[in-house]
Design a protein around this motif. Structure first.
Motif, PDB file in Angstrom:
ATOM      1  N   LEU A   1     -17.979  16.216 102.365  1.00 54.82           N
ATOM      2  CA  LEU A   1     -18.023  16.275 100.911  1.00 54.82           C
ATOM      3  C   LEU A   1     -17.487  14.954 100.362  1.00 54.82           C
ATOM      4  O   LEU A   1     -16.331  14.607 100.594  1.00 54.82           O
ATOM      5  CB  LEU A   1     -17.177  17.457 100.439  1.00 54.82           C
ATOM      6  N   THR A   2     -18.371  14.205  99.679  1.00 53.90           N
ATOM      7  CA  THR A   2     -17.982  12.861  99.223  1.00 53.90           C
ATOM      8  C   THR A   2     -17.865  12.810  97.700  1.00 53.90           C
ATOM      9  O   THR A   2     -18.371  13.687  97.003  1.00 53.90           O
ATOM     10  CB  THR A   2     -19.018  11.814  99.690  1.00 53.90           C
ATOM     11  N   ARG A   3     -17.198  11.757  97.225  1.00 53.57           N
ATOM     12  CA  ARG A   3     -16.969  11.529  95.787  1.00 53.57           C
ATOM     13  C   ARG A   3     -16.230  12.712  95.151  1.00 53.57           C
ATOM     14  O   ARG A   3     -16.527  13.130  94.033  1.00 53.57           O
ATOM     15  CB  ARG A   3     -18.296  11.280  95.060  1.00 53.57           C
ATOM     16  N   TYR A   4     -15.263  13.245  95.871  1.00 54.03           N
ATOM     17  CA  TYR A   4     -14.540  14.429  95.423  1.00 54.03           C
ATOM     18  C   TYR A   4     -13.389  14.028  94.505  1.00 54.03           C
ATOM     19  O   TYR A   4     -12.681  13.055  94.777  1.00 54.03           O
ATOM     20  CB  TYR A   4     -13.990  15.154  96.653  1.00 54.03           C
ATOM     21  N   SER A   5     -13.231  14.773  93.446  1.00 46.67           N
ATOM     22  CA  SER A   5     -12.168  14.467  92.498  1.00 46.67           C
ATOM     23  C   SER A   5     -11.305  15.711  92.255  1.00 46.67           C
ATOM     24  O   SER A   5     -11.663  16.566  91.448  1.00 46.67           O
ATOM     25  CB  SER A   5     -12.787  13.974  91.188  1.00 46.67           C
ATOM     26  N   PRO A   6     -10.182  15.846  92.975  1.00 47.20           N
ATOM     27  CA  PRO A   6      -9.353  17.052  92.840  1.00 47.20           C
ATOM     28  C   PRO A   6      -8.910  17.287  91.396  1.00 47.20           C
ATOM     29  O   PRO A   6      -8.796  18.449  90.973  1.00 47.20           O
ATOM     30  CB  PRO A   6      -8.135  16.740  93.721  1.00 47.20           C
ATOM     31  N   GLU A   7      -8.702  16.209  90.650  1.00 48.45           N
ATOM     32  CA  GLU A   7      -8.288  16.362  89.242  1.00 48.45           C
ATOM     33  C   GLU A   7      -9.355  17.120  88.455  1.00 48.45           C
ATOM     34  O   GLU A   7      -9.064  18.014  87.663  1.00 48.45           O
ATOM     35  CB  GLU A   7      -8.057  14.987  88.597  1.00 48.45           C
ATOM     36  N   ARG A   8     -10.616  16.760  88.670  1.00 51.38           N
ATOM     37  CA  ARG A   8     -11.696  17.411  87.926  1.00 51.38           C
ATOM     38  C   ARG A   8     -11.938  18.834  88.428  1.00 51.38           C
ATOM     39  O   ARG A   8     -12.334  19.713  87.668  1.00 51.38           O
ATOM     40  CB  ARG A   8     -12.982  16.584  88.017  1.00 51.38           C
ATOM     41  N   VAL A   9     -11.711  19.061  89.735  1.00 56.43           N
ATOM     42  CA  VAL A   9     -11.840  20.426  90.278  1.00 56.43           C
ATOM     43  C   VAL A   9     -10.805  21.319  89.600  1.00 56.43           C
ATOM     44  O   VAL A   9     -11.097  22.445  89.190  1.00 56.43           O
ATOM     45  CB  VAL A   9     -11.644  20.432  91.804  1.00 56.43           C
ATOM     46  N   LYS A  10      -9.593  20.791  89.454  1.00 54.26           N
ATOM     47  CA  LYS A  10      -8.497  21.592  88.911  1.00 54.26           C
ATOM     48  C   LYS A  10      -8.769  22.070  87.493  1.00 54.26           C
ATOM     49  O   LYS A  10      -8.412  23.184  87.124  1.00 54.26           O
ATOM     50  CB  LYS A  10      -7.202  20.778  88.942  1.00 54.26           C
TER      51      LYS A  10
ATOM     52  N   HIS B   1      -6.546  18.600 106.814  1.00 54.66           N
ATOM     53  CA  HIS B   1      -7.358  18.040 105.726  1.00 54.66           C
ATOM     54  C   HIS B   1      -6.464  17.431 104.642  1.00 54.66           C
ATOM     55  O   HIS B   1      -5.439  17.991 104.283  1.00 54.66           O
ATOM     56  CB  HIS B   1      -8.249  19.117 105.117  1.00 54.66           C
ATOM     57  N   ARG B   2      -6.881  16.256 104.173  1.00 52.07           N
ATOM     58  CA  ARG B   2      -6.174  15.612 103.059  1.00 52.07           C
ATOM     59  C   ARG B   2      -7.158  15.417 101.910  1.00 52.07           C
ATOM     60  O   ARG B   2      -8.332  15.708 102.043  1.00 52.07           O
ATOM     61  CB  ARG B   2      -5.675  14.230 103.494  1.00 52.07           C
ATOM     62  N   PHE B   3      -6.683  14.928 100.823  1.00 55.29           N
ATOM     63  CA  PHE B   3      -7.500  14.517  99.668  1.00 55.29           C
ATOM     64  C   PHE B   3      -8.206  15.684  98.987  1.00 55.29           C
ATOM     65  O   PHE B   3      -9.117  15.498  98.199  1.00 55.29           O
ATOM     66  CB  PHE B   3      -8.541  13.454 100.078  1.00 55.29           C
ATOM     67  N   ILE B   4      -7.797  16.928  99.334  1.00 54.47           N
ATOM     68  CA  ILE B   4      -8.383  18.090  98.665  1.00 54.47           C
ATOM     69  C   ILE B   4      -7.534  18.460  97.453  1.00 54.47           C
ATOM     70  O   ILE B   4      -8.024  18.887  96.423  1.00 54.47           O
ATOM     71  CB  ILE B   4      -8.484  19.289  99.654  1.00 54.47           C
ATOM     72  N   GLU B   5      -6.218  18.244  97.609  1.00 58.20           N
ATOM     73  CA  GLU B   5      -5.301  18.573  96.519  1.00 58.20           C
ATOM     74  C   GLU B   5      -5.103  17.346  95.625  1.00 58.20           C
ATOM     75  O   GLU B   5      -5.210  16.207  96.074  1.00 58.20           O
ATOM     76  CB  GLU B   5      -3.937  18.979  97.093  1.00 58.20           C
ATOM     77  N   GLU B   6      -4.787  17.642  94.394  1.00 56.69           N
ATOM     78  CA  GLU B   6      -4.515  16.599  93.418  1.00 56.69           C
ATOM     79  C   GLU B   6      -3.267  15.819  93.836  1.00 56.69           C
ATOM     80  O   GLU B   6      -2.288  16.404  94.281  1.00 56.69           O
ATOM     81  CB  GLU B   6      -4.260  17.284  92.085  1.00 56.69           C
ATOM     82  N   LYS B   7      -3.354  14.476  93.693  1.00 55.50           N
ATOM     83  CA  LYS B   7      -2.141  13.685  93.901  1.00 55.50           C
ATOM     84  C   LYS B   7      -1.216  13.952  92.722  1.00 55.50           C
ATOM     85  O   LYS B   7      -1.622  13.833  91.571  1.00 55.50           O
ATOM     86  CB  LYS B   7      -2.477  12.184  93.918  1.00 55.50           C
ATOM     87  N   LYS B   8       0.015  14.349  93.006  1.00 55.82           N
ATOM     88  CA  LYS B   8       0.892  14.673  91.881  1.00 55.82           C
ATOM     89  C   LYS B   8       1.632  13.440  91.397  1.00 55.82           C
ATOM     90  O   LYS B   8       2.343  12.783  92.151  1.00 55.82           O
ATOM     91  CB  LYS B   8       1.883  15.763  92.287  1.00 55.82           C
ATOM     92  N   GLY B   9       1.446  13.124  90.163  1.00 55.39           N
ATOM     93  CA  GLY B   9       2.199  12.037  89.551  1.00 55.39           C
ATOM     94  C   GLY B   9       3.560  12.569  89.133  1.00 55.39           C
ATOM     95  O   GLY B   9       3.926  13.704  89.429  1.00 55.39           O
ATOM     96  N   LEU B  10       4.305  11.753  88.441  1.00 51.22           N
ATOM     97  CA  LEU B  10       5.630  12.176  87.977  1.00 51.22           C
ATOM     98  C   LEU B  10       5.551  13.421  87.117  1.00 51.22           C
ATOM     99  O   LEU B  10       6.309  14.365  87.284  1.00 51.22           O
ATOM    100  CB  LEU B  10       6.269  11.054  87.154  1.00 51.22           C
TER     101      LEU B  10
END
Lengths: 270, 86
Positions: free
Chosen positions: A180-189, A253-262
């Motif tokens: 699965l390419t061009r995945y954007s966890p932020e937009r999935v959320k 698996h990585r890059f499925i969850e949103e990177k959490k900012g501050l």
């Protein structure tokens, strides 16, 4: 034993060539003798993504027509000596490829002790795409979390299971994997994009890995370096994980969850 | 409940949910055609020609369906005759 992998999708522009270049480099970096073949006759681009466009002399059609030997046409990669590129022809008609010709090239690669042959399929379901998948042992189905791409991937799965050599000869079916390419966890959320689970529910495929939407894919192609060589980038790491996972390493698996900012760290639910 | 959970509530009618539902319907429909024999359209056309020799039926009067399960394959031919021919 040579393992033949087709990188396919049906739909264009989802990341087949980016994926082919990255995984071929990944296998070679791990010490496996690897060839990557561009099947997109008339619209070759793998050479550009691999950064060897100025070293192309002969191509796959020259080999099939006996105008050059396979050794003359194979380009040794400048970053990794275990990796060879067989470019597509830019000038010939796509019907110049033949099943016998492709079969002979693959046999010759096996005789030269290549461990992995990565077949970069053109978009669509015509001759080039058919021949790219026909001899495959494994299929990497590159899909974007988007309706048209998912539909075309499903169509491609039907073709893999009915029109391949393995299907025609009643052998064990092609092993199919989802990338699965061009995945954007932020937009999935926020419900703007199909999730990994959604796509898996529809396609019922084994997930080999998720490549996040990443600026590094464009910067890598700008400079003719497969993105996997950009070890600091998220996409490069995601491809390295995919190669490792395919070779049997246990990589979560990585890059499925949103990177959490501050903000997420302080106010997020988890 | 955190501020970010607010977004999860709206997920039920999000565009991603709509996309998934549309794809599930479409893919199921397209898969049902995948295993059909390729002669079906020609068969349907020729059957229609034969029937039209005897009964005045329209193009839509005949439907040919192919179904498959583990045990058997079924070819179902459905012909709708016009009212006055009874």
């Amino acid at each position: 034993m040579t393992r033949i992998i087709v990188v396919t999708s049906g739909k264009g522009g989802v990341g087949k060539t980016t994926t082919s270049a990255a995984i071929a480099m990944g296998f070679a970096q791990k010490g496996h003798k690897t060839a990557v073949i561009d099947f997109d006759v008339g619209l070759r681009n793998l050479d550009l993504i691999m950064g060897c466009e100025r070293r192309v002399v002969y191509d796959i059609v020259n080999v099939i027509f006996g105008e050059a030997t396979l050794n003359q046409a194979l380009i040794r990669d400048k970053h990794c000596e275990q990796l060879y590129i067989l470019p597509a022809s830019q000038t010939r008609d796509k019907d110049a490829l033949s099943q016998e010709g492709v079969g002979q090239i693959l046999e010759e690669l096996a005789a030269k002790d290549f461990e992995y042959v990565v077949c970069d399929s053109p978009a669509g379901i015509e001759k080039g795409a058919h021949l790219a998948m026909y001899f495959a042992d494994d299929a990497f189905v590159v899909t974007n979390p988007e309706v048209a791409s998912v539909r075309d991937s499903d169509r491609m799965l039907g073709i893999l299971s009915s029109k391949s050599r393995r299907a025609e000869q009643g052998l064990e079916p092609i092993k199919e994997y989802l990338l699965l390419t061009r995945y954007s966890p932020e937009r999935v959320k926020i419900g703007e994009m199909l999730s990994v689970e959604d796509v898996q529910d529809i396609l019922s495929l084994h997930l080999l890995g998720v490549i996040p939407e990443s600026k590094s894919v464009l910067t890598a192609s700008n400079s003719g370096m497969p993105v996997i060589l950009d070890e600091k980038s998220d996409a490069g790491q995601a491809y390295a994980d995919i190669v490792a996972r395919y070779l049997g390493e246990d990589k979560p698996h990585r890059f499925i969850e949103e990177k959490k900012g501050l903000f997420g760290k302080f106010f997020g639910s988890k | 409940m955190s501020l970010l959970d607010y977004f999860k509530i709206t997920k039920a009618n999000s565009t991603a949910t709509i996309a998934k539902e549309r794809l599930q319907i479409l893919v199921a429909h397209e898969r049902s055609f995948k295993n059909q024999p390729s002669y079906l359209p020609q068969l349907q056309k020729e059957l229609l020609q034969v029937i039209q020799k005897y009964v005045n039926v329209g193009q839509d009067a005949i439907s040919v369906n192919f179904e498959q399960d583990e045990h058997q394959e079924t070819l179902e031919v459905n012909i709708v005759l016009p009212e006055k021919s009874r």
